[in-house]
Design a protein around this motif. Structure first.
Motif, PDB file in Angstrom:
ATOM      1  N   ASP A 107       0.895  -1.269   0.013  1.00  0.00           N
ATOM      2  CA  ASP A 107       0.009  -0.041  -0.114  1.00  0.00           C
ATOM      3  C   ASP A 107       1.014   1.224   0.095  1.00  0.00           C
ATOM      4  OD1 ASP A 107      -2.092  -1.859   0.357  1.00  0.00           O
ATOM      5  OD2 ASP A 107      -2.210  -1.491   2.627  1.00  0.00           O
ATOM      6  N   ILE A 108       0.489   2.176  -0.802  1.00  0.00           N
ATOM      7  CA  ILE A 108       1.292   3.262  -1.057  1.00  0.00           C
ATOM      8  C   ILE A 108       0.519   4.455  -1.020  1.00  0.00           C
ATOM      9  CG2 ILE A 108       3.229   2.403  -2.310  1.00  0.00           C
ATOM     10  CD1 ILE A 108       1.994   3.782  -4.752  1.00  0.00           C
ATOM     11  N   ARG A 109       0.807   5.911  -0.505  1.00  0.00           N
ATOM     12  CA  ARG A 109       0.039   7.108  -0.665  1.00  0.00           C
ATOM     13  C   ARG A 109       0.223   7.638  -1.814  1.00  0.00           C
ATOM     14  NH1 ARG A 109      -3.389   7.640   4.056  1.00  0.00           N
ATOM     15  NH2 ARG A 109      -2.413   7.082   5.725  1.00  0.00           N
ATOM     16  N   ASP A 110      -0.833   8.286  -2.527  1.00  0.00           N
ATOM     17  CA  ASP A 110      -0.690   9.165  -3.555  1.00  0.00           C
ATOM     18  C   ASP A 110      -0.466  10.526  -3.181  1.00  0.00           C
ATOM     19  OD1 ASP A 110      -3.040  10.257  -2.809  1.00  0.00           O
ATOM     20  OD2 ASP A 110      -4.284   9.679  -4.503  1.00  0.00           O
ATOM     21  N   MET A 120       0.399  -7.836  -5.530  1.00  0.00           N
ATOM     22  CA  MET A 120       1.825  -8.722  -5.754  1.00  0.00           C
ATOM     23  C   MET A 120       1.750 -10.000  -6.055  1.00  0.00           C
ATOM     24  SD  MET A 120       4.238  -5.970  -6.047  1.00  0.00           S
ATOM     25  CE  MET A 120       5.735  -6.998  -5.837  1.00  0.00           C
ATOM     26  N   THR A 121       1.896 -10.557  -7.095  1.00  0.00           N
ATOM     27  CA  THR A 121       1.897 -12.209  -7.218  1.00  0.00           C
ATOM     28  C   THR A 121       3.188 -12.697  -7.711  1.00  0.00           C
ATOM     29  OG1 THR A 121       0.847 -11.888  -9.492  1.00  0.00           O
ATOM     30  CG2 THR A 121      -0.747 -11.829  -7.749  1.00  0.00           C
ATOM     31  N   THR A 122       3.264 -13.693  -7.791  1.00  0.00           N
ATOM     32  CA  THR A 122       4.409 -14.484  -8.208  1.00  0.00           C
ATOM     33  C   THR A 122       4.847 -13.966  -9.400  1.00  0.00           C
ATOM     34  OG1 THR A 122       3.757 -16.628  -7.324  1.00  0.00           O
ATOM     35  CG2 THR A 122       5.270 -16.911  -8.940  1.00  0.00           C
ATOM     36  N   GLY A 123       6.023 -13.465  -9.695  1.00  0.00           N
ATOM     37  CA  GLY A 123       6.897 -12.853 -10.695  1.00  0.00           C
ATOM     38  C   GLY A 123       6.921 -11.574 -10.850  1.00  0.00           C
ATOM     39  N   ASP A 124       5.979 -10.724  -9.898  1.00  0.00           N
ATOM     40  CA  ASP A 124       6.141  -9.306  -9.806  1.00  0.00           C
ATOM     41  C   ASP A 124       7.266  -8.799  -9.003  1.00  0.00           C
ATOM     42  OD1 ASP A 124       3.705  -8.758 -11.186  1.00  0.00           O
ATOM     43  OD2 ASP A 124       2.431  -9.065  -9.283  1.00  0.00           O
ATOM     44  N   LEU A 125       7.941  -7.707  -9.744  1.00  0.00           N
ATOM     45  CA  LEU A 125       8.916  -7.091  -9.271  1.00  0.00           C
ATOM     46  C   LEU A 125       8.738  -5.725  -9.231  1.00  0.00           C
ATOM     47  CD1 LEU A 125      12.876  -7.470  -9.604  1.00  0.00           C
ATOM     48  CD2 LEU A 125      11.915  -5.356  -9.700  1.00  0.00           C
ATOM     49  N   ILE A 126       8.858  -5.115  -7.749  1.00  0.00           N
ATOM     50  CA  ILE A 126       8.502  -3.561  -7.705  1.00  0.00           C
ATOM     51  C   ILE A 126       9.403  -2.941  -6.955  1.00  0.00           C
ATOM     52  CG2 ILE A 126       7.421  -4.243  -5.488  1.00  0.00           C
ATOM     53  CD1 ILE A 126       5.121  -2.230  -6.326  1.00  0.00           C
ATOM     54  N   THR A 127       9.361  -1.759  -7.330  1.00  0.00           N
ATOM     55  CA  THR A 127      10.413  -0.756  -6.624  1.00  0.00           C
ATOM     56  C   THR A 127       9.553   0.438  -6.142  1.00  0.00           C
ATOM     57  OG1 THR A 127      10.958   0.669  -8.532  1.00  0.00           O
ATOM     58  CG2 THR A 127      12.537  -1.221  -8.154  1.00  0.00           C
ATOM     59  N   LEU A 128       9.836   0.823  -4.768  1.00  0.00           N
ATOM     60  CA  LEU A 128       8.972   1.894  -4.350  1.00  0.00           C
ATOM     61  C   LEU A 128      10.348   2.886  -3.778  1.00  0.00           C
ATOM     62  CD1 LEU A 128       6.931   0.045  -1.503  1.00  0.00           C
ATOM     63  CD2 LEU A 128       6.328   0.826  -4.052  1.00  0.00           C
ATOM     64  N   PRO A 129       9.961   4.089  -4.182  1.00  0.00           N
ATOM     65  CA  PRO A 129      11.165   5.355  -4.007  1.00  0.00           C
ATOM     66  C   PRO A 129      11.551   5.493  -2.685  1.00  0.00           C
ATOM     67  CG  PRO A 129       9.041   6.204  -4.717  1.00  0.00           C
ATOM     68  CD  PRO A 129       8.839   4.740  -4.864  1.00  0.00           C
ATOM     69  N   ALA A 130      12.760   5.772  -2.437  1.00  0.00           N
ATOM     70  CA  ALA A 130      13.224   6.497  -1.075  1.00  0.00           C
ATOM     71  C   ALA A 130      11.861   7.575  -0.659  1.00  0.00           C
ATOM     72  CB  ALA A 130      14.467   6.681  -0.715  1.00  0.00           C
ATOM     73  N   GLY A 131      11.775   7.496   0.721  1.00  0.00           N
ATOM     74  CA  GLY A 131      10.624   8.888   1.085  1.00  0.00           C
ATOM     75  C   GLY A 131       9.410   8.512   0.594  1.00  0.00           C
ATOM     76  N   ILE A 132       8.810   7.504   0.094  1.00  0.00           N
ATOM     77  CA  ILE A 132       7.313   7.415  -0.168  1.00  0.00           C
ATOM     78  C   ILE A 132       6.562   6.629   1.093  1.00  0.00           C
ATOM     79  CG2 ILE A 132       7.612   5.038  -1.334  1.00  0.00           C
ATOM     80  CD1 ILE A 132       5.174   5.721  -3.189  1.00  0.00           C
ATOM     81  N   TYR A 133       5.720   6.996   1.641  1.00  0.00           N
ATOM     82  CA  TYR A 133       5.013   6.391   2.829  1.00  0.00           C
ATOM     83  C   TYR A 133       4.352   4.971   2.015  1.00  0.00           C
ATOM     84  CZ  TYR A 133       5.516  10.191   6.061  1.00  0.00           C
ATOM     85  OH  TYR A 133       6.018  11.026   6.931  1.00  0.00           O
ATOM     86  N   HIS A 134       4.604   3.821   2.679  1.00  0.00           N
ATOM     87  CA  HIS A 134       4.151   2.697   2.261  1.00  0.00           C
ATOM     88  C   HIS A 134       3.864   1.712   3.459  1.00  0.00           C
ATOM     89  CE1 HIS A 134       8.414   2.108   2.405  1.00  0.00           C
ATOM     90  NE2 HIS A 134       7.992   0.775   2.706  1.00  0.00           N
ATOM     91  N   ARG A 135       3.332   0.443   3.235  1.00  0.00           N
ATOM     92  CA  ARG A 135       3.240  -0.457   4.044  1.00  0.00           C
ATOM     93  C   ARG A 135       2.893  -1.806   3.401  1.00  0.00           C
ATOM     94  NH1 ARG A 135      -2.861   1.339   6.552  1.00  0.00           N
ATOM     95  NH2 ARG A 135      -3.913   0.671   4.601  1.00  0.00           N
ATOM     96  N   PHE A 136       3.140  -2.770   4.083  1.00  0.00           N
ATOM     97  CA  PHE A 136       3.391  -4.179   3.268  1.00  0.00           C
ATOM     98  C   PHE A 136       2.267  -5.390   4.269  1.00  0.00           C
ATOM     99  CE2 PHE A 136       4.663  -8.470   3.091  1.00  0.00           C
ATOM    100  CZ  PHE A 136       4.835  -8.916   1.801  1.00  0.00           C
TER     101      PHE A 136
END
Length: 179
Positions: A107-110, A120-136
């Motif tokens: 989950d990320i903030r807009d 996210m499912t098998t095979g997904d690679l994601i990058t979240l930028p430094a400084g973004i509020y998020h959770r998992f």
């Protein structure tokens, strides 16, 4: 097929449920990219020898890698770790995750501080930028095996919200103004 993402409802119900608005409000890969979030779909069956993954790692400098299995039988202090992962936070470095098995949500903030859920499912690679509020969190299957990638040495430190005074947060917010 691109990654699936949507705006979340405000329900306090189980974090592992999809939490889609009614009617749903999908978020496109282009909208995620405008927030600095990038996605690749890879073949997780060949992650150990995958030339596409190797190319991504080389081009972005992801020199460190490890694998975490998030399941009650595999992860010590499972419930505590899930709660910790779900606390809204940011990092001073990009967060890079590759789902090798299972399913999970980031989950990320807009820009307006609304939650966007990324499935996210098998095979997904994601990058979240430094400084973004998020959770998992995991989804209702309660299982994910993920590769964690870093530039240089791994940095595990997270800073729970509020962290608006951090320079990396201010740089991230400023980067959104230009897009």
């Amino acid at each position: 097929m691109g990654i699936e993402a949507w705006y979340m409802d405000s329900s306090e119900e189980d974090q592992r449920k999809p939490h889609k608005l009614s009617p749903p409000r999908p978020v496109s890969p282009e909208q995620l990219q405008a927030l600095g979030v990038f996605h690749w779909k890879l073949n997780a069956d060949i992650y150990e020898t995958d030339p596409e993954l190797e190319q991504i790692r080389k081009s972005r400098g992801y020199s460190y890698m490890d694998i975490i299995t998030i399941h009650k039988d595999k992860l010590p202090n499972y419930e505590d770790k899930l709660k910790m992962f779900y606390e809204e936070h940011l990092h001073l470095d990009d967060e890079i995750r590759y789902i090798l098995e299972g399913r999970a949500y980031f989950d990320i903030r807009d820009r307006e501080d609304r939650w966007i859920r990324i499935a996210m499912t098998t095979g997904d690679l994601i990058t979240l930028p430094a400084g973004i509020y998020h959770r998992f969190t995991l989804d209702e299957t309660n299982y994910a095996k993920a590769m964690r990638l870093f530039v240089g040495e791994p940095v595990w430190k997270s800073y729970n919200r509020p962290a608006d005074d951090f320079q990396i947060r201010q740089q991230y917010v400023a980067s959104l103004q230009g897009s």
